[in-house]
Design a protein around this motif. Structure first.
Motif, PDB file in Angstrom:
ATOM      1  N   GLU A  10      -4.763  -1.490  24.412  1.00 32.69           N
ATOM      2  CA  GLU A  10      -4.212  -0.548  23.427  1.00 32.69           C
ATOM      3  C   GLU A  10      -3.031  -1.118  22.664  1.00 32.69           C
ATOM      4  O   GLU A  10      -2.102  -1.682  23.242  1.00 32.69           O
ATOM      5  CB  GLU A  10      -3.792   0.749  24.133  1.00 32.69           C
ATOM      6  N   TYR A  11      -3.111  -0.938  21.360  1.00 33.24           N
ATOM      7  CA  TYR A  11      -2.063  -1.408  20.464  1.00 33.24           C
ATOM      8  C   TYR A  11      -1.657  -0.295  19.524  1.00 33.24           C
ATOM      9  O   TYR A  11      -2.469   0.561  19.191  1.00 33.24           O
ATOM     10  CB  TYR A  11      -2.554  -2.610  19.640  1.00 33.24           C
ATOM     11  N   GLU A  12      -0.388  -0.307  19.126  1.00 27.94           N
ATOM     12  CA  GLU A  12       0.088   0.608  18.101  1.00 27.94           C
ATOM     13  C   GLU A  12       0.597  -0.220  16.931  1.00 27.94           C
ATOM     14  O   GLU A  12       1.252  -1.240  17.127  1.00 27.94           O
ATOM     15  CB  GLU A  12       1.227   1.479  18.638  1.00 27.94           C
ATOM     16  N   VAL A  13       0.274   0.247  15.729  1.00 29.35           N
ATOM     17  CA  VAL A  13       0.747  -0.460  14.545  1.00 29.35           C
ATOM     18  C   VAL A  13       1.472   0.530  13.643  1.00 29.35           C
ATOM     19  O   VAL A  13       0.888   1.508  13.183  1.00 29.35           O
ATOM     20  CB  VAL A  13      -0.415  -1.113  13.764  1.00 29.35           C
ATOM     21  N   ALA A  14       2.759   0.288  13.442  1.00 31.68           N
ATOM     22  CA  ALA A  14       3.546   1.119  12.537  1.00 31.68           C
ATOM     23  C   ALA A  14       3.584   0.433  11.182  1.00 31.68           C
ATOM     24  O   ALA A  14       3.909  -0.746  11.084  1.00 31.68           O
ATOM     25  CB  ALA A  14       4.958   1.298  13.073  1.00 31.68           C
ATOM     26  N   VAL A  15       3.191   1.180  10.157  1.00 32.50           N
ATOM     27  CA  VAL A  15       3.125   0.610   8.811  1.00 32.50           C
ATOM     28  C   VAL A  15       3.888   1.509   7.846  1.00 32.50           C
ATOM     29  O   VAL A  15       3.725   2.731   7.852  1.00 32.50           O
ATOM     30  CB  VAL A  15       1.664   0.472   8.329  1.00 32.50           C
ATOM     31  N   LEU A  16       4.714   0.884   7.028  1.00 32.95           N
ATOM     32  CA  LEU A  16       5.412   1.586   5.972  1.00 32.95           C
ATOM     33  C   LEU A  16       4.720   1.244   4.661  1.00 32.95           C
ATOM     34  O   LEU A  16       4.600   0.071   4.311  1.00 32.95           O
ATOM     35  CB  LEU A  16       6.876   1.122   5.955  1.00 32.95           C
TER      36      LEU A  16
ATOM     37  N   TRP B 273       5.739  -1.501  -4.009  1.00 33.35           N
ATOM     38  CA  TRP B 273       4.296  -1.559  -3.998  1.00 33.35           C
ATOM     39  C   TRP B 273       3.833  -2.566  -2.962  1.00 33.35           C
ATOM     40  O   TRP B 273       3.259  -3.598  -3.298  1.00 33.35           O
ATOM     41  CB  TRP B 273       3.780  -1.946  -5.397  1.00 33.35           C
ATOM     42  N   SER B 274       4.111  -2.275  -1.752  1.00 34.01           N
ATOM     43  CA  SER B 274       3.702  -3.189  -0.685  1.00 34.01           C
ATOM     44  C   SER B 274       3.605  -2.447   0.641  1.00 34.01           C
ATOM     45  O   SER B 274       4.092  -1.324   0.773  1.00 34.01           O
ATOM     46  CB  SER B 274       4.701  -4.342  -0.549  1.00 34.01           C
ATOM     47  N   TYR B 275       2.976  -3.111   1.597  1.00 34.38           N
ATOM     48  CA  TYR B 275       2.944  -2.596   2.957  1.00 34.38           C
ATOM     49  C   TYR B 275       3.871  -3.434   3.815  1.00 34.38           C
ATOM     50  O   TYR B 275       3.977  -4.641   3.648  1.00 34.38           O
ATOM     51  CB  TYR B 275       1.526  -2.699   3.538  1.00 34.38           C
ATOM     52  N   SER B 276       4.514  -2.785   4.746  1.00 36.22           N
ATOM     53  CA  SER B 276       5.301  -3.514   5.731  1.00 36.22           C
ATOM     54  C   SER B 276       4.789  -3.144   7.116  1.00 36.22           C
ATOM     55  O   SER B 276       4.897  -1.983   7.494  1.00 36.22           O
ATOM     56  CB  SER B 276       6.780  -3.146   5.602  1.00 36.22           C
ATOM     57  N   PRO B 277       4.172  -4.083   7.843  1.00 33.01           N
ATOM     58  CA  PRO B 277       3.891  -5.465   7.457  1.00 33.01           C
ATOM     59  C   PRO B 277       2.651  -5.527   6.568  1.00 33.01           C
ATOM     60  O   PRO B 277       1.849  -4.603   6.584  1.00 33.01           O
ATOM     61  CB  PRO B 277       3.611  -6.132   8.803  1.00 33.01           C
ATOM     62  N   ASP B 278       2.500  -6.626   5.825  1.00 31.55           N
ATOM     63  CA  ASP B 278       1.282  -6.750   5.010  1.00 31.55           C
ATOM     64  C   ASP B 278       0.249  -7.634   5.692  1.00 31.55           C
ATOM     65  O   ASP B 278      -0.854  -7.794   5.192  1.00 31.55           O
ATOM     66  CB  ASP B 278       1.593  -7.218   3.581  1.00 31.55           C
TER      67      ASP B 278
END
Ligand code: CUA
Length: 152
Positions: free
Chosen positions: A63-69, A73-78
């Motif tokens: 199991e993994y969790e990925v937090a994305v902002l 005009w970008s994603y963090s992380p991309d």
């Protein structure tokens, strides 16, 4: 009476719709487990512990969790990398305008609304490379908003 016939016919339609949706949730090597939302104040995104540090967190087992902002005009992380056979829960939010988080070729395609956390859990069985795109028009450089998900 005819009413019963119509009632039966509409039941058949409803069951058909549900079957279609269920079928649509099963993609190649990808399975949808949940799609819940949470709510936070956009100005408090930095106080939400899930977004203090974006990226991949191993929570144990497969199991993994990925937090994305997602922000103009970008994603963090991309660039996101997870191992094959993992069960990945994405948490995506926006501090500015509405975006989307779409992993091309999978069923991950969610709107990202400021103040809400889009949450979805997906299993990645096979190695592969997926593009991440914003499908929601979010301004001048909307078309440059992209990323990569690598299943290795
Ligand atoms: Cu972000 Cu379009």
């Amino acid at each position: 009476t005819y009413e019963k016939v119509w009632l039966a016919a509409s039941m058949v339609l409803i069951v058909g719709f549900i079957a279609t949706i269920t079928y649509g949730a099963v993609g190649p090597g990808v399975s949808m487990i949940s799609d819940d939302g949470g709510s936070i104040d956009p100005s408090e995104i930095n106080d939400d512990e899930r977004f203090e540090e974006t990226g991949v967190t191993h929570v144990g087992g497969n199991e993994y969790e990925v937090a994305v902002l997602a922000q103009a005009w970008s994603y963090s992380p991309d660039e996101i990398e997870v191992p094959a056979g993992s069960e990945v829960t994405f948490y995506v939010t926006s501090p500015d305008v509405t975006h989307s988080f779409s992993v091309v070729g999978t069923n991950v395609n969610t709107m990202v609304v400021p103040g809400q956390v889009s949450e979805m859990t997906v299993e990645f069985d096979e190695p592969g490379e997926y593009g991440i795109l914003c499908n929601e028009y979010c301004g001048e450089y909307h078309h440059t908003m992209e990323g990569t998900l690598s299943v290795v």
